[in-house]
Design a protein around this motif. Structure first.
Motif, PDB file in Angstrom:
ATOM      1  N   PRO A 108     -68.207 -71.942   0.979  1.00 34.53           N
ATOM      2  CA  PRO A 108     -69.363 -71.139   1.398  1.00 34.53           C
ATOM      3  C   PRO A 108     -70.196 -70.660   0.225  1.00 34.53           C
ATOM      4  O   PRO A 108     -71.366 -70.313   0.392  1.00 34.53           O
ATOM      5  CB  PRO A 108     -68.722 -69.969   2.149  1.00 34.53           C
ATOM      6  N   GLU A 109     -69.595 -70.632  -0.958  1.00 36.62           N
ATOM      7  CA  GLU A 109     -70.295 -70.282  -2.188  1.00 36.62           C
ATOM      8  C   GLU A 109     -69.956 -71.345  -3.229  1.00 36.62           C
ATOM      9  O   GLU A 109     -68.908 -72.001  -3.154  1.00 36.62           O
ATOM     10  CB  GLU A 109     -69.859 -68.899  -2.704  1.00 36.62           C
ATOM     11  N   PRO A 110     -70.842 -71.527  -4.240  1.00 39.16           N
ATOM     12  CA  PRO A 110     -70.515 -72.493  -5.291  1.00 39.16           C
ATOM     13  C   PRO A 110     -69.213 -72.122  -5.990  1.00 39.16           C
ATOM     14  O   PRO A 110     -68.841 -70.950  -6.085  1.00 39.16           O
ATOM     15  CB  PRO A 110     -71.707 -72.382  -6.250  1.00 39.16           C
ATOM     16  N   GLY A 111     -68.506 -73.163  -6.434  1.00 40.20           N
ATOM     17  CA  GLY A 111     -67.295 -72.895  -7.201  1.00 40.20           C
ATOM     18  C   GLY A 111     -66.034 -73.276  -6.457  1.00 40.20           C
ATOM     19  O   GLY A 111     -65.972 -74.303  -5.777  1.00 40.20           O
ATOM     20  N   ALA A 112     -65.026 -72.437  -6.563  1.00 39.57           N
ATOM     21  CA  ALA A 112     -63.704 -72.742  -6.031  1.00 39.57           C
ATOM     22  C   ALA A 112     -63.734 -72.878  -4.513  1.00 39.57           C
ATOM     23  O   ALA A 112     -64.594 -72.314  -3.826  1.00 39.57           O
ATOM     24  CB  ALA A 112     -62.718 -71.652  -6.435  1.00 39.57           C
ATOM     25  N   LEU A 113     -62.764 -73.625  -3.986  1.00 37.66           N
ATOM     26  CA  LEU A 113     -62.666 -73.812  -2.549  1.00 37.66           C
ATOM     27  C   LEU A 113     -62.134 -72.555  -1.867  1.00 37.66           C
ATOM     28  O   LEU A 113     -61.288 -71.842  -2.416  1.00 37.66           O
ATOM     29  CB  LEU A 113     -61.719 -74.968  -2.227  1.00 37.66           C
ATOM     30  N   ASP A 114     -62.631 -72.324  -0.671  1.00 39.90           N
ATOM     31  CA  ASP A 114     -62.070 -71.304   0.208  1.00 39.90           C
ATOM     32  C   ASP A 114     -61.045 -72.003   1.099  1.00 39.90           C
ATOM     33  O   ASP A 114     -61.398 -72.788   1.974  1.00 39.90           O
ATOM     34  CB  ASP A 114     -63.182 -70.683   1.048  1.00 39.90           C
ATOM     35  N   ARG A 115     -59.788 -71.731   0.898  1.00 39.39           N
ATOM     36  CA  ARG A 115     -58.720 -72.412   1.621  1.00 39.39           C
ATOM     37  C   ARG A 115     -58.160 -71.562   2.753  1.00 39.39           C
ATOM     38  O   ARG A 115     -57.209 -71.982   3.425  1.00 39.39           O
ATOM     39  CB  ARG A 115     -57.602 -72.786   0.647  1.00 39.39           C
ATOM     40  N   GLU A 116     -58.746 -70.391   2.983  1.00 37.57           N
ATOM     41  CA  GLU A 116     -58.168 -69.448   3.941  1.00 37.57           C
ATOM     42  C   GLU A 116     -59.109 -69.079   5.081  1.00 37.57           C
ATOM     43  O   GLU A 116     -58.724 -68.305   5.967  1.00 37.57           O
ATOM     44  CB  GLU A 116     -57.737 -68.178   3.212  1.00 37.57           C
ATOM     45  N   SER A 117     -60.331 -69.634   5.079  1.00 37.48           N
ATOM     46  CA  SER A 117     -61.280 -69.320   6.152  1.00 37.48           C
ATOM     47  C   SER A 117     -61.280 -70.428   7.197  1.00 37.48           C
ATOM     48  O   SER A 117     -61.038 -71.599   6.891  1.00 37.48           O
ATOM     49  CB  SER A 117     -62.693 -69.148   5.583  1.00 37.48           C
ATOM     50  N   SER A 118     -61.558 -70.054   8.423  1.00 35.57           N
ATOM     51  CA  SER A 118     -61.673 -71.031   9.496  1.00 35.57           C
ATOM     52  C   SER A 118     -63.097 -71.579   9.535  1.00 35.57           C
ATOM     53  O   SER A 118     -63.987 -71.083   8.839  1.00 35.57           O
ATOM     54  CB  SER A 118     -61.293 -70.398  10.834  1.00 35.57           C
ATOM     55  N   GLY A 119     -63.316 -72.613  10.363  1.00 36.43           N
ATOM     56  CA  GLY A 119     -64.634 -73.223  10.436  1.00 36.43           C
ATOM     57  C   GLY A 119     -64.870 -73.866  11.786  1.00 36.43           C
ATOM     58  O   GLY A 119     -63.989 -73.891  12.655  1.00 36.43           O
ATOM     59  N   THR A 120     -66.093 -74.382  11.958  1.00 34.30           N
ATOM     60  CA  THR A 120     -66.463 -75.050  13.208  1.00 34.30           C
ATOM     61  C   THR A 120     -67.350 -76.238  12.912  1.00 34.30           C
ATOM     62  O   THR A 120     -68.049 -76.283  11.896  1.00 34.30           O
ATOM     63  CB  THR A 120     -67.205 -74.101  14.169  1.00 34.30           C
ATOM     64  N   ALA A 121     -67.351 -77.187  13.810  1.00 34.14           N
ATOM     65  CA  ALA A 121     -68.292 -78.316  13.826  1.00 34.14           C
ATOM     66  C   ALA A 121     -68.120 -79.035  15.155  1.00 34.14           C
ATOM     67  O   ALA A 121     -67.004 -79.118  15.687  1.00 34.14           O
ATOM     68  CB  ALA A 121     -68.026 -79.284  12.672  1.00 34.14           C
ATOM     69  N   GLN A 122     -69.216 -79.537  15.686  1.00 33.12           N
ATOM     70  CA  GLN A 122     -69.193 -80.279  16.953  1.00 33.12           C
ATOM     71  C   GLN A 122     -68.451 -79.524  18.054  1.00 33.12           C
ATOM     72  O   GLN A 122     -67.706 -80.112  18.842  1.00 33.12           O
ATOM     73  CB  GLN A 122     -68.535 -81.649  16.744  1.00 33.12           C
ATOM     74  N   ASP A 123     -68.656 -78.200  18.108  1.00 32.44           N
ATOM     75  CA  ASP A 123     -68.009 -77.342  19.101  1.00 32.44           C
ATOM     76  C   ASP A 123     -66.492 -77.341  18.975  1.00 32.44           C
ATOM     77  O   ASP A 123     -65.776 -76.973  19.917  1.00 32.44           O
ATOM     78  CB  ASP A 123     -68.403 -77.751  20.526  1.00 32.44           C
ATOM     79  N   MET A 124     -65.980 -77.748  17.820  1.00 30.85           N
ATOM     80  CA  MET A 124     -64.550 -77.651  17.546  1.00 30.85           C
ATOM     81  C   MET A 124     -64.318 -76.517  16.561  1.00 30.85           C
ATOM     82  O   MET A 124     -65.144 -76.248  15.707  1.00 30.85           O
ATOM     83  CB  MET A 124     -64.024 -78.953  16.951  1.00 30.85           C
ATOM     84  N   SER A 125     -63.159 -75.893  16.680  1.00 28.72           N
ATOM     85  CA  SER A 125     -62.760 -74.836  15.755  1.00 28.72           C
ATOM     86  C   SER A 125     -61.679 -75.374  14.826  1.00 28.72           C
ATOM     87  O   SER A 125     -60.742 -76.041  15.277  1.00 28.72           O
ATOM     88  CB  SER A 125     -62.226 -73.624  16.521  1.00 28.72           C
ATOM     89  N   PHE A 126     -61.814 -75.070  13.536  1.00 28.19           N
ATOM     90  CA  PHE A 126     -60.876 -75.560  12.533  1.00 28.19           C
ATOM     91  C   PHE A 126     -60.092 -74.396  11.927  1.00 28.19           C
ATOM     92  O   PHE A 126     -60.687 -73.398  11.500  1.00 28.19           O
ATOM     93  CB  PHE A 126     -61.610 -76.296  11.403  1.00 28.19           C
ATOM     94  N   GLU A 127     -58.805 -74.548  11.866  1.00 32.27           N
ATOM     95  CA  GLU A 127     -57.977 -73.573  11.185  1.00 32.27           C
ATOM     96  C   GLU A 127     -58.234 -73.651   9.677  1.00 32.27           C
ATOM     97  O   GLU A 127     -58.794 -74.629   9.177  1.00 32.27           O
ATOM     98  CB  GLU A 127     -56.497 -73.848  11.478  1.00 32.27           C
ATOM     99  N   PRO A 128     -57.848 -72.623   8.923  1.00 29.36           N
ATOM    100  CA  PRO A 128     -58.009 -72.686   7.470  1.00 29.36           C
ATOM    101  C   PRO A 128     -57.338 -73.935   6.894  1.00 29.36           C
ATOM    102  O   PRO A 128     -56.337 -74.427   7.415  1.00 29.36           O
ATOM    103  CB  PRO A 128     -57.327 -71.401   6.996  1.00 29.36           C
TER     104      PRO A 128
END
Length: 574
Positions: A108-128
């Motif tokens: 979500p920000e430049p730099g290191a990966l966020d490995r603990e946040s959830s996400g969405t795409a195509q009406d699907m929900s993704f766990e961290p």
């Protein structure tokens, strides 16, 4: 050339993951179309070998109703092959699940990966990310990158780009061909896969790339939209395309074989013939390849250079399995679950499932996306077990070789001005057979003819054309049989390992016998009853049936016999 423009680019996978997530993965034992298992013949489904007993030739010839997909007990799963899905289902031999993230979720920000946040795409929900990576099971991955709601806002701001759309799911997408956008995405891939060691992880089977567009599949809908808006020209597009896949292959290094390009030969794009063979360019850079539409088993994929498949002047297809993409290390994938889902509908699912899998195997895929319920695993377990044990094998180690006899219309190539054929394709747009190391050969007295015994028209939609399943003799005009030529590599391996059998699936109509002939040897007569049913005759061949100089055999009518329609012929190392 003039393209046949359809909605194909937008229908490849309308609801693929939605149905995958929403449907249960457990299956029950169901008998349908002669495919369901009797309790007495089911073998332990947890074993890697065949789940059903091999139907042998008895005392020399055995006749059984319907199709016969059985394989010998020593048939096994090929290396680097299998079923994959959203969720694992070990009871269905689906061991490889998905790990999906959106670009904005993991950075979500430049730099290191966020490995603990959830996400969405195509009406699907993704766990961290780290939660999805837990556990010992194998997985495949998608990074949903291009969508306006998938990508980080800082990428849009830094690159100053506009979005294009909406696509058929109502989404807008970033121009992935923009060098700034691409550079940031490659930085994310570097951090995610290389710096973290994920590319080296033995659990990671493959990654769909590049992560665009709808469903993270590289259709040309948004590329066309950018051209129509006056924001993209061929030179700019090819300049990016020319390094995009080598960027990925170089980054992954020894793991480049885990990369799977999700585009296609002859895409529905805006650049005429200039974009026809770009999928092959990605494969030539070292990537694997995937198609998502073998359910339309007659359409578009007959001439598929990225897979090495070409239409010959006589209408047969040849596939060059010596190409690097088929060296066993890369992924050649398809997706077969949209039969009465994804906007498709058929009242003959067995036919649709059978033909899509035959097409997948003709392309020599080694991985197939499935969802057990809509893929009809419960209804057609014998067919799917055969597919599981067939994909990924080579001519040298395959348990069988086969030819599906047919004439089918590939409507994509219906216009005489389209394609690379220059009038050479004599039967255009009709394609003869689906063949895998066994070729039906027309010779004097053995010319095969189109049969009207089993005709299917516009299965799923008009693009899929008309298919005449089966070829027939014409004894009145001197054509009294069918000649087959076995791949010399398969024949050599067969003679070294076992005595082969031939399985002939035929329509039991008319009267009179037929035989299988190899050199001076003939099988016992195979008599017809005239009951109008499709049957499979299994015939044991002599130990020395094939030599280095002659790998042919003939299915021959007996004297005075009525014409014979044959639909499928298999040679099995028994």
């Amino acid at each position: 050339m003039t393209k046949i423009i359809t909605q194909q680019a937008g229908r490849n996978r309308r609801l693929r993951s939605a149905i995958a997530v929403g449907l249960a993965l457990t299956v029950a034992s169901v008998t349908a179309c002669g495919q369901g298992p009797a309790a007495s013949e089911q073998v332990n489904a947890s074993d890697d070998g065949p789940a059903f007993p091999f139907l042998d030739a008895g005392d020399g010839v055995a006749i059984r109703d319907g199709d016969d997909w059985s394989l010998p007990a020593d048939a096994g799963v090929a290396a680097n092959s299998g079923f994959f899905s959203e969720e694992a289902s070990p009871s269905d031999h689906v061991y490889t699940r998905s790990v999906d993230v959106s670009w904005g979720q993991i950075q979500p920000e430049p730099g290191a990966l966020d490995r603990e946040s959830s996400g969405t795409a195509q009406d699907m929900s993704f766990e961290p990310l780290d939660e999805q990576l837990e556990g010992p099971d194998t997985f495949w991955m998608r990074v949903f990158a291009s969508g306006e709601e998938w990508a980080p806002q800082w990428v849009v701001d830094d690159c100053g780009v506009s979005t294009y759309g909406p696509d058929y799911d109502g989404q807008r997408h970033l121009p992935i061909w923009n060098e700034c956008v691409w550079g940031h995405l490659m930085d994310t891939y570097q951090t995610l896969f290389i710096d973290s060691g994920l590319a080296d992880d033995e659990r990671l089977t493959f990654v769909y790339v590049p992560g665009a567009f709808t469903w993270a599949e590289f259709d040309y809908e948004m590329i066309t939209a950018a051209v129509d808006a006056g924001d993209l020209d061929l030179e700019t597009y090819l300049s990016w395309y020319g390094h995009a896949w080598t960027d990925l292959a170089d980054m992954f290094g020894d793991n480049a074989n885990k990369l799977v390009f999700t585009g296609e030969d002859y895409p529905w794009g805006p650049f005429g013939t200039d974009d026809d063979l770009l999928a092959k360019q990605a494969v030539d850079a070292g990537l694997g390849i995937r198609t998502g539409i073998t359910e339309l088993s007659n359409f578009h994929l007959s001439e598929a250079p990225a897979y090495g498949s070409h239409i010959l002047p006589n209408g047969h297809m040849s596939l060059d399995d010596t190409l690097p993409v088929h060296d066993g290390s890369r992924i050649v994938a398809t997706e077969n679950e949209c039969y009465n889902e994804c906007g498709y509908e058929t009242d003959d699912p067995y036919y649709a499932v059978r033909q899509s899998n035959l097409k997948a195997l003709q392309l020599q895929t080694n991985w197939i996306y499935v969802v057990p319920e809509p893929s009809y695993f419960a209804e057609y377990p014998k067919l799917w077990d055969w597919v599981r044990l067939s994909m990924g094998h080579t001519a040298q180690n395959s348990p069988d070789a086969w030819a599906a006899l047919r004439d089918a219309e590939d409507t994509y190539w219906a216009g005489d001005e389209t394609g690379p054929f220059n009038g050479e394709w004599q039967t255009r747009p009709w394609v003869r057979n689906l063949e895998r190391w066994l070729v039906q050969v027309d010779k004097p007295g053995s010319v095969a003819h189109r049969s009207d015994a089993d005709v299917h028209t516009e299965v799923f939609e008009p693009d899929n054309g008309t298919a005449h399943e089966g070829l027939v003799t014409d004894a009145a005009n001197g054509d009294t049989g069918f000649v087959f030529e076995l791949d010399a590599r398969f024949a050599a391996a067969s003679s070294e390992s076992s005595s082969p059998v031939v399985k002939v699936t035929y329509l039991d109509s008319g009267s009179g016998a037929f035989t299988v002939d190899v050199g001076d040897w003939s099988s016992p007569d195979i008599e017809r009853t005239g009951d109008g049913q499709w049957k499979t005759a299994t015939i044991a061949l002599p130990d020395d049936a094939f030599s280095d100089d002659d790998t042919t055999f003939r299915v021959s009518l007996g004297d005075g016999a009525d014409d014979l329609t044959v639909r499928f012929v298999r040679v099995v190392k028994a």
